[in-house]
Write an enzyme that holds these catalytic residues in place. Structure first.
Site, mmCIF file in Angstrom:
data_model
loop_
_atom_site.group_PDB
_atom_site.id
_atom_site.type_symbol
_atom_site.label_atom_id
_atom_site.label_comp_id
_atom_site.label_asym_id
_atom_site.label_seq_id
_atom_site.Cartn_x
_atom_site.Cartn_y
_atom_site.Cartn_z
ATOM 1 N N ASP A 21 77.354 86.594 42.592
ATOM 2 C CA ASP A 21 78.680 87.053 42.340
ATOM 3 C C ASP A 21 79.260 86.723 43.910
ATOM 4 O OD1 ASP A 21 80.439 88.553 41.251
ATOM 5 O OD2 ASP A 21 79.442 90.483 42.464
ATOM 6 N N ASP A 80 84.340 91.611 35.823
ATOM 7 C CA ASP A 80 85.093 93.387 36.458
ATOM 8 C C ASP A 80 86.352 93.562 34.787
ATOM 9 O OD1 ASP A 80 83.435 92.755 38.136
ATOM 10 O OD2 ASP A 80 85.023 93.256 39.915
ATOM 11 N N GLU A 96 84.114 82.709 44.829
ATOM 12 C CA GLU A 96 85.478 81.549 44.254
ATOM 13 C C GLU A 96 85.343 81.125 45.087
ATOM 14 O OE1 GLU A 96 83.993 84.974 41.526
ATOM 15 O OE2 GLU A 96 84.908 85.499 43.681
#
Length: 985
Positions: A490, A660, A493
């Site tokens: 996670d 999300d 980015e």
């Protein structure tokens, strides 16, 4: 409906503020955060996106374009020199005066066009060239030639250089820059291609948007940690699109008359031709869809376009995956089971309780997950020993594994950097990484220190030759303490909660609290519910509304209405990577590329700035995690990874979840188009946070969503900290709805697994759009509310509240297709092109089997291990011509290189069904029964390889035309596929 107040009275329901007090700051004492990073740390410059800026220059109007010369032909294409055709415009950077064009016919169905600067050196090569060590380029086949290609390239210098990619069969220009200029600068590239009047484009991700891209869309592609806003850039970078064009005509005589999908008549016959386009570029991108044109804009890199001729959508996907980005990873069989997660499971006991409740209510559960709650101070590879101790974990995981279940923890991209003045704050993972010097740097060579969950953090530099080994070693060390079964990668980015290297000089403040409130903290209590909650739960909705209003009033701030925007004026020969002259419509505050992310000036060991490879960070992290899991399992077990940030080709290492999302009906709706897009991108292991992540879910939404996601490849329920629990056993109706849908999913797991094998070996898709499976029907071009699982199963979910019916179309009806209701097994009576009203009361999801297919099935069970030990069944749905076919793939379910495999082919006619198996995998379970749909007369006798089947085991329903043949166990004791057989009736 069961009201929320009734649920709160149930002893096994966790209170509303679930785990907030423990999970928010629960760490061992030496790591207790004392300092909160100021909110201003994540405030960047105020920029205005170019597409919204009235002062922005139009590059097409002011730039001169190029002229081609020095053309040299070869057996596979040609090269040419491109020279600037006038004075440099330097509109958003410095014009590159000399370019080299390379056209290569790489295969009969694949063409590559490159336009790159002619003169570069070591100081600026990464500005334009994407290293093949990072993203491999497709290679030409040995027999590639211009004459053998489906495509042809023409070019012209009038009025400036432009080119066309033409499909030879039709003469159509699939890509044409005619009438536009090429703009090529050190921080800005623009080229424009013409499109048909009413085009059908798919892909260009990652976005939450319509499946068929809107014809006025502004698509920013720049990986960003920003939830799931509609029509904005999300976590991944996939500059690839599928273009489908419809015609009235005849392939045999070469007659093709273009047809608009909006004007098509379902009763007529059409044909379609599809092609694909991939731009190999890791810079920030903006793609503008306009009337009859597509505008490509990049913040750097080169033009490296690959075209795929199709002509069917499935062909395009196969060509893209097999030649360019790689085939999807083969998943373990058990990963196709159900996964349960939440942010807010506070200890091993919480997990044990969840598992026990799934067993209590007899709901299948395969994997239990933990979010960042398990971590010591939110540090990777380090458990909180008060709540997730290694000793208790060993006991819990041993029992979990004995029950045939598995565990996956989250691992974030950033790593904590300890407080140098606090000896008790030591962190061995950081020490080992620092010793190898594997972290990103500032331009001056100092450590780049951002901020994520634990406080100030560093970030692995995936360009460093030791970085992957470092990461893999940390996974190996941790695996000896925690027997995990996969990794959830996670924040990749890569996300950072401050602008720039904010931790530089501030490490003595570590550990630090993020600059924003966490869910459940005072000021951020979650009062949000699904759209129809106020209708079905009026009292609770009123209370939530009052709480939300009170909180909003208490935290209200005033903002200035006057905004002054920073605009960067290009400096000749110099790049401004933090604030490029061209501002993409990046969905972070102020459009600043440094907000909530590692700054573009962060520097890799090879001198490459993050600006040039931002789109690859998560992709490279997935590779490192994949290599790590190979080491953890001694290269024997297939790595199971679900990642957030992806790039073209990430599917060969990992799956992806939708991020999300929200506990909203619209969020559930868009999950389908997102899943279909990732099928196109070659990442079939996709799923959304079922019942929604952000906000509180409710009974009706969760009921529908648990049923919808049962037909997604990756099936997981997950929600955020402090929201109400939403495990499927929390509401009585959701329990029944979940079990109903799971019975279907677990029965067809062998079919799902076979689809994954085909995806892994051939590049086919698992979850499919109707327009891909029925490519010659223009009326299906925009369908995004129903979908196919492989070629055989169609799902028509309910995607809105307070309804008991749903509209669905049955493709091919009137053209020979037959559809059977999964539940009644009767053929559906539907009309061509008509949205049929289908009964769908709460708890029922319409599912249909397409005639002409044979489904291998096993009995549902609470785990896949149990399901794999049950007898087999076949469901044969005869097509209108009385035939059907199917296949089955089996192996041990987890080995990277299985010692034995089995492929079984099934074929059926109006009076027989044959099974033919090849391979060394020994499948011991017998065949229990065969169900044949569409049998138009009752058989007088049934035999299996000439042996009579006991008549009492055979039933025939003349109304539904269903033949059921049971009692086959005794005839297949050696295993259902141990020998070839024929069932005759």
């Amino acid at each position: 409906m069961v009201k929320l107040t009734h649920l709160l009275a149930r002893a096994w329901l966790v209170p509303l503020a679930y785990g907030a007090s423990q999970s928010l700051l629960s760490t061992t004492a030496p790591s207790q955060p004392q300092f909160t990073i100021p909110a201003s740390a994540d405030v960047g410059a105020q920029l205005i996106a170019n597409i919204d800026d009235p002062q922005a220059a139009d590059a097409q109007s002011v730039c001169p374009g190029y002229k081609a010369s020095k053309v040299q032909h070869n057996s596979r294409g040609f090269t040419a020199s491109l020279q600037l055709a006038g004075r440099p415009c330097n509109v958003y950077g410095t014009d590159v005066e000399s370019l080299t064009l390379s056209v290569e016919y790489q295969d009969s169905d694949r063409l590559n066009i490159q336009i790159l600067p002619t003169h570069v050196d070591s100081t600026n090569a990464s500005w334009y060239f994407l290293s093949e060590n990072l993203v491999p380029r497709p290679k030409a086949s040995l027999n590639a030639s211009v004459s053998q290609s489906d495509l042809f390239v023409s070019w012209s210098n009038e009025p400036s250089f432009n080119f066309k990619v033409i499909r030879k069969a039709t003469g159509d220009a699939l890509f044409s820059t005619e009438g536009t200029v090429l703009v090529y600068e050190n921080q800005f590239i623009e080229f424009v291609t013409a499109l048909p009047e009413e085009y059908n484009l798919y892909g260009l991700g990652e976005h939450i948007t319509q499946f068929r891209l809107q014809r006025n869309a502004n698509l920013t592609i720049y990986p960003s940690d920003d939830g799931t806003p509609i029509d904005q850039n999300l976590y991944g970078q996939h500059p690839f699109y599928l273009d489908t064009r419809y015609y009235k005509g005849d392939r045999q005589n070469g007659s093709y008359i273009p047809v608009k999908s909006s004007e098509a008549d379902a009763s007529q016959d059409y044909i379609s031709l599809s092609h694909g386009v991939f731009l190999r570029n890791s810079h920030g991108l903006e793609i503008l869809l306009r009337s009859q044109k597509l505008i490509w804009r990049t913040l750097g890199g080169g033009i490296d376009l690959t075209f795929y001729s199709g002509p069917a959508p499935a062909d395009v996907t196969r060509q893209y995956l097999t030649s360019t980005v790689g085939l999807p990873a083969m998943q373990q069989y058990n990963t196709l089971g159900f996964h349960q997660c939440r942010w807010g499971y506070n200890n091993w006991s919480d997990l044990a309780d969840v598992v026990a409740n799934f067993e209590k209510f007899e709901i299948p559960l395969e994997y239990i997950w933990t979010d960042i709650d398990y971590m010591h101070g939110y540090r990777n590879f380090d458990n909180d020993q008060h709540r997730f101790s290694y000793s208790e974990g060993d006991e819990f995981l041993s029992k979990l594994h004995e029950s045939g279940r598995y565990y996956v923890p989250i691992v974030d991209a950033a790593l904590y950097i300890p407080n140098p003045e606090n000896a008790s704050d030591a962190y061995a993972t950081y020490d080992r990484g620092a010793a190898d010097d594997v972290f990103l740097k500032n331009p001056d060579g100092s450590l780049y220190i951002g901020a994520v969950w634990p406080g100030y953090t560093v970030f692995p530099d995936w360009h460093h030759p030791k970085a992957v080994d470092f990461w893999a070693n940390e996974l190996v060390i941790w695996s000896k303490k925690v027997a995990f079964d996969g990794v959830w990668y996670d924040m990749s980015e890569v996300s950072s909660f401050c602008v720039g290297s904010c931790g530089t000089g501030n490490l003595t403040l570590n550990p630090a609290h993020p600059s924003f409130l966490l869910p459940g903290e005072p000021g951020d209590i979650i009062y949000d519910y699904p759209e129809a909650f106020n209708i079905t739960n009026a009292t609770e909705a009123a209370s939530a509304s009052a709480g939300a209003s009170s909180q909003a009033a208490a935290t209200a701030t005033t903002t200035s209405t006057s905004v002054s925007y920073l605009r960067t004026t290009p400096t000749p020969g110099v790049r401004n990577v933090e604030h490029p002259p061209y501002v993409i419509n990046h969905d972070q505050e102020g459009h600043d590329l440094s907000v909530h992310a590692v700054s573009p000036n962060a520097t890799h060991v090879d001198g490459v700035e993050e600006y040039d490879v931002h789109g690859l960070y998560g992709h490279q992290g997935l590779n490192a995690t994949y290599q790590g899991l190979l080491e953890v399992w001694s290269h024997k077990r297939r790595p199971f990874i679900i990642g957030r940030s992806t790039f073209a080709g990430s599917g060969k290492w990992a799956g992806h979840w939708g991020g999300d999302n929200y506990s909203k009906w619209w969020s559930m709706y868009y999950s389908i188009s997102q899943a279909l897009s990732f099928s196109l991108f070659g990442i079939p292991m996709f799923g959304a946070d079922t019942c929604g992540f952000n906000g509180n879910s409710d009974e009706e939404l969760c009921n529908r969503w648990m049923q919808l996601s049962a037909f997604f490849p990756f099936y997981r329920n997950h929600n955020e900290l402090s929201t109400i629990p939403q495990e499927p056993y929390r509401w009585a109706s959701v329990i029944e709805a979940t079990k109903s849908a799971m019975r279907i999913r677990y029965a067809i797991l062998p079919y799902f697994y076979t689809l994954f094998d085909l995806a892994h070996t051939t590049g086919s898709t698992v979850m499919r759009a109707l327009s891909w499976e029925f490519p010659n029907d223009p009326t299906l071009a925009a369908v995004e509310t129903q979908f196919m699982v492989g070629p055989a199963i169609m799902v028509v979910p309910v995607l809105e509240p307070l309804v008991n019916t749903v509209k669905g179309v049955f493709p091919g009806v009137g053209h020979g297709e037959v559809w059977y209701d999964w539940y009644t097994q009767a053929a559906v009576d539907a009309k061509p092109g008509v949205n049929t009203t289908i009964s769908a009361p709460l708890g029922h999801i319409p599912v249909y089997v397409r005639g002409g297919n044979i489904l291998p099935m096993q009995e549902p069970a609470l785990t896949t291990r149990e399901a794999r030990q049950t007898p087999w069944a076949l469901l044969a749905a005869l097509g209108s011509n009385g035939t059907a076919s199917g296949q089955l793939y089996l192996d041990d379910g987890e080995s990277i290189y299985p010692n034995a495999t089995l492929h079984v082919d099934f074929t059926a006619s109006r009076s027989s069904l044959r099974s033919s198996a090849q391979g060394r995998w020994k499948e011991r379970n017998p065949l229990a029964n065969v169900t044949v749909l569409g049998v138009n007369k009752e058989p007088s006798a049934v035999t299996l390889n000439g042996q009579a089947v006991f008549p009492g085991s055979v039933t025939y329903n003349s109304t539904s035309q269903v033949l059921f043949v049971g009692g086959l166990q005794n005839l297949t004791k050696g295993g259902a596929w141990a020998e070839n057989w024929v069932l005759e009736w």
